[in-house]
Design an enzyme around this catalytic site. Structure first.
Site, PDB file in Angstrom:
ATOM      1  N   CYS A 119      10.821  -6.361   6.953  1.00  0.00           N
ATOM      2  CA  CYS A 119      11.592  -7.681   6.122  1.00  0.00           C
ATOM      3  C   CYS A 119      12.115  -6.955   4.998  1.00  0.00           C
ATOM      4  O   CYS A 119      11.860  -5.984   4.259  1.00  0.00           O
ATOM      5  CB  CYS A 119      10.583  -8.733   6.000  1.00  0.00           C
ATOM      6  SG  CYS A 119       9.769  -9.414   7.693  1.00  0.00           S
ATOM      7  N   ASP A 120      12.967  -7.947   4.413  1.00  0.00           N
ATOM      8  CA  ASP A 120      13.740  -8.127   3.084  1.00  0.00           C
ATOM      9  C   ASP A 120      13.592  -6.676   2.337  1.00  0.00           C
ATOM     10  O   ASP A 120      14.341  -5.873   2.885  1.00  0.00           O
ATOM     11  CB  ASP A 120      12.597  -8.822   2.394  1.00  0.00           C
ATOM     12  CG  ASP A 120      12.535 -10.359   2.956  1.00  0.00           C
ATOM     13  OD1 ASP A 120      11.626 -11.044   3.298  1.00  0.00           O
ATOM     14  OD2 ASP A 120      13.614 -10.962   3.474  1.00  0.00           O
ATOM     15  N   LYS A 121      12.845  -6.577   1.370  1.00  0.00           N
ATOM     16  CA  LYS A 121      12.954  -5.338   0.507  1.00  0.00           C
ATOM     17  C   LYS A 121      12.031  -4.334   1.085  1.00  0.00           C
ATOM     18  O   LYS A 121      12.227  -3.069   0.635  1.00  0.00           O
ATOM     19  CB  LYS A 121      12.258  -5.655  -0.793  1.00  0.00           C
ATOM     20  CG  LYS A 121      12.714  -6.829  -1.571  1.00  0.00           C
ATOM     21  CD  LYS A 121      14.387  -6.981  -1.560  1.00  0.00           C
ATOM     22  CE  LYS A 121      15.019  -8.170  -1.489  1.00  0.00           C
ATOM     23  NZ  LYS A 121      14.649  -8.973  -0.367  1.00  0.00           N
ATOM     24  N   SER A 468      19.343 -15.596  -0.673  1.00  0.00           N
ATOM     25  CA  SER A 468      18.831 -15.211   0.643  1.00  0.00           C
ATOM     26  C   SER A 468      19.997 -14.851   1.559  1.00  0.00           C
ATOM     27  O   SER A 468      20.960 -15.303   1.364  1.00  0.00           O
ATOM     28  CB  SER A 468      17.852 -16.338   1.289  1.00  0.00           C
ATOM     29  OG  SER A 468      17.639 -16.088   2.681  1.00  0.00           O
TER      30      SER A 468
END
Length: 554
Positions: A119-121, A468
């Site tokens: 996910c994400d970072k 986001s």
């Protein structure tokens, strides 16, 4: 072997003794040792199933004659951290993840590395570490979540965020919001749209640092586990051939990734992460390059939040190989460069087929003739800003309106939910950049609230923070220079007119140069919002969003 540094010879007898305390046999110690950087945890839906993925990777490594050694790193779920102080810590986690994997990969001189994440970072942090260490490496994702269903309609996390605004404006009932809450996120995996996690996992494929299917095969599929086993075997092949990440992630590979980014209509956060990853490979990616690639790249996909389709639909349509094959028909990618398969891009996509032209549009019949992201420049953002053009209503591609100025996300959110934002307004949220936040919070809550109250076709939102990947509407982020650095966004006053022209790539503050100069002379730099801990160190070291929010080299 690189691992001989910690296991071979008389002087390493104590080291071998410690390895035997971990129950490794002489045979296992003598084999190539592969580090597995795992971000498994029980606080992120995209990661709580990674223990099984790691075991599959280990099985592949062992089948190919290697010895896996697992270690862990941290992870932050942007969705759960959203809207409170925790979001300040999300972007900084990228640097901590890269540093932690670098530390482990140097303290333990592995022969190869398998990075397991979702996910994400976390994905960009792992990719940064792979390029920094530059030992034979492969990235393995846990895969996307399936879309949820409410009354026969596909829904996702963004449906819930937008439901908050819809409930506050009386558009839905408490029961309808509860149905969204209970059903939008049905199980493990990275949230089901073309949000940041899935964008980065797809781009890892396009970059050549993960196997075909890494970005799209659902988390719950047996195919995901098979891919993990294959990845474990493949990293052993990379070790045998001494193929390193920087052999793969060349300037041409990054151009492929940006091209795929534009065709997919990826998260705006990719414009932060790709330059940061490229920096570790010694490749410079300026924001003007993103626009040049966008101008020649058709937008072929409209995955949520830009459309109603989800990652499972993209996978069934043929995934990233099918997308790359479409782009290759018009000579838009570099087909002859190496990937972690040991083959070229051209060889990887040779048999790829677009199985659903409604999900992946044919290259000559795109959603738009240019890419899904657009970099904007102008008097309000001299160093650039970014917008997900494919998720903007056509009526908002050009817009002029009065500024509604807020110095924090919380103040803006309260105004939106209290009905104080009107049609035509331009909501300005500042002092939320890398330094000013600090940490450059992702602002899904205010953009979703605007959509939820029905104003996403009438109101623009601009910020020196970020959004986001699930944001839709005229949401323009990464305004650079940021307010904390004295950028023009710090000088905007309530009621100033702001003009946005996304097709032309422009964003301007319609105030005279003399007035801007007068305001700048009167402006005083505020103190950092946080003056302790890692966030304080981050605020003092981080660079602009326009350079990927990387750390200063000095």
């Amino acid at each position: 072997m690189r691992s001989d540094q910690m296991k071979k010879g008389l002087e390493r007898t104590p080291h071998r003794s410690l390895l035997k305390a971990l129950a490794y046999t002489d045979e296992e110690i003598n084999r190539p040792i592969i580090g597995i950087a795992s971000s498994y945890n029980e606080v992120i839906p995209g990661h709580n199933h990674l223990r099984g993925i790691v075991e599959a990777v280990k099985a592949g490594i062992r089948m190919a004659g290697g010895t896996p050694m697992e270690f862990n790193t941290i992870g932050v779920c942007d969705g759960i951290a959203m809207g409170h102080k925790g979001m300040k810590y999300s972007l900084i986690s990228r640097e901590l993840i890269a540093d932690s994997v670098e530390i482990m990969g140097t303290a333990y001189p592995f022969d190869g590395l398998a990075a397991v994440c979702s996910c994400d970072k976390i994905v960009p942090g792992m990719l940064m570490a792979m390029l920094r260490l530059n030992i034979p490496s492969i990235l393995i994702s846990g895969g996307p979540m399936l879309a949820g269903r409410v009354n026969g309609k596909a829904v996702d996390l963004i449906s819930v965020f937008e439901g908050v605004g819809a409930k506050s404006s009386g558009k839905i009932t408490d029961l309808e919001l509860k149905q969204l809450e209970d059903n939008a996120c049905p199980g493990s995996g990275s949230c089901s749209g073309m949000f940041t996690a899935n964008s980065m996992n797809c781009l890892s494929e396009a970059l050549g640092l993960s196997l075909p299917g890494n970005g799209t095969i659902p988390a719950v599929s047996a195919g995901r586990t098979r891919l993990a086993k294959t990845s474990g075997m493949k990293v052993m092949e990379l070790v045998a051939k001494d193929i390193k990440p920087r052999d793969i992630a060349t300037e041409k590979a990054f151009l492929n990734a940006i091209t795929a980014e534009m065709a997919l209509g990826s998260s705006t956060n990719t414009v932060l992460h790709l330059p940061a990853i490229a920096n570790e490979a010694g490749v410079a990616l300026g924001l003007d390059l993103f626009n040049r690639v966008s101008e020649r790249t058709p937008n072929l996909c409209r995955i949520s939040p830009a459309g109603s389709r989800h990652m499972e639909d993209l996978d069934m349509a043929g995934g990233i190989p099918a997308l790359m094959a479409e782009l290759n028909k018009n000579g838009l990618i570099n087909p002859d460069i190496l990937t972690v398969t040991g083959l070229t891009v051209k060889e990887n996509i040779h048999n790829a087929e677009n199985l659903d032209p409604e999900v992946i549009r044919p290259v000559n019949s795109p959603y738009s003739r240019d890419g899904g992201l657009r970099i904007l420049f102008g008097s309000l953002a001299p160093d650039g800003a970014v917008v997900k053009k494919s998720a903007v209503d056509k009526r908002m591609l050009t817009h002029k309106g009065p500024a509604r100025v807020f110095d924090s996300e919380e103040d803006a959110m309260a105004a939106i939910l209290d009905g104080k934002i009107k049609k035509g307004d331009v909501v300005v949220i500042r002092y939320e950049g890398p330094k000013g936040g600090p940490g450059m919070r992702g602002m899904l809550s205010p953009t979703s609230a605007i959509a939820g109250v029905g104003l996403d076709r009438d109101v623009a939102l601009i910020t020196d923070g970020r959004f986001s990947g699930g944001t839709r509407g005229a949401a323009i982020g990464h305004i650079s220079p940021e307010a904390q650095e004295g950028g023009p966004i710090a000088l905007v006053q309530e009621g100033d007119m702001i003009q946005i022209d996304i097709p032309a790539g422009k964003i301007d503050l319609l105030v005279s140069e003399d007035e801007v100069e007068k305001r700048l002379n009167a402006w005083e730099r505020p103190d950092y919002k946080v003056k302790e801990g890692c966030l304080y160190r981050y605020a003092r070291q981080v660079t602009s969003a326009s350079t990927g929010a990387i750390f200063k080299k000095d």
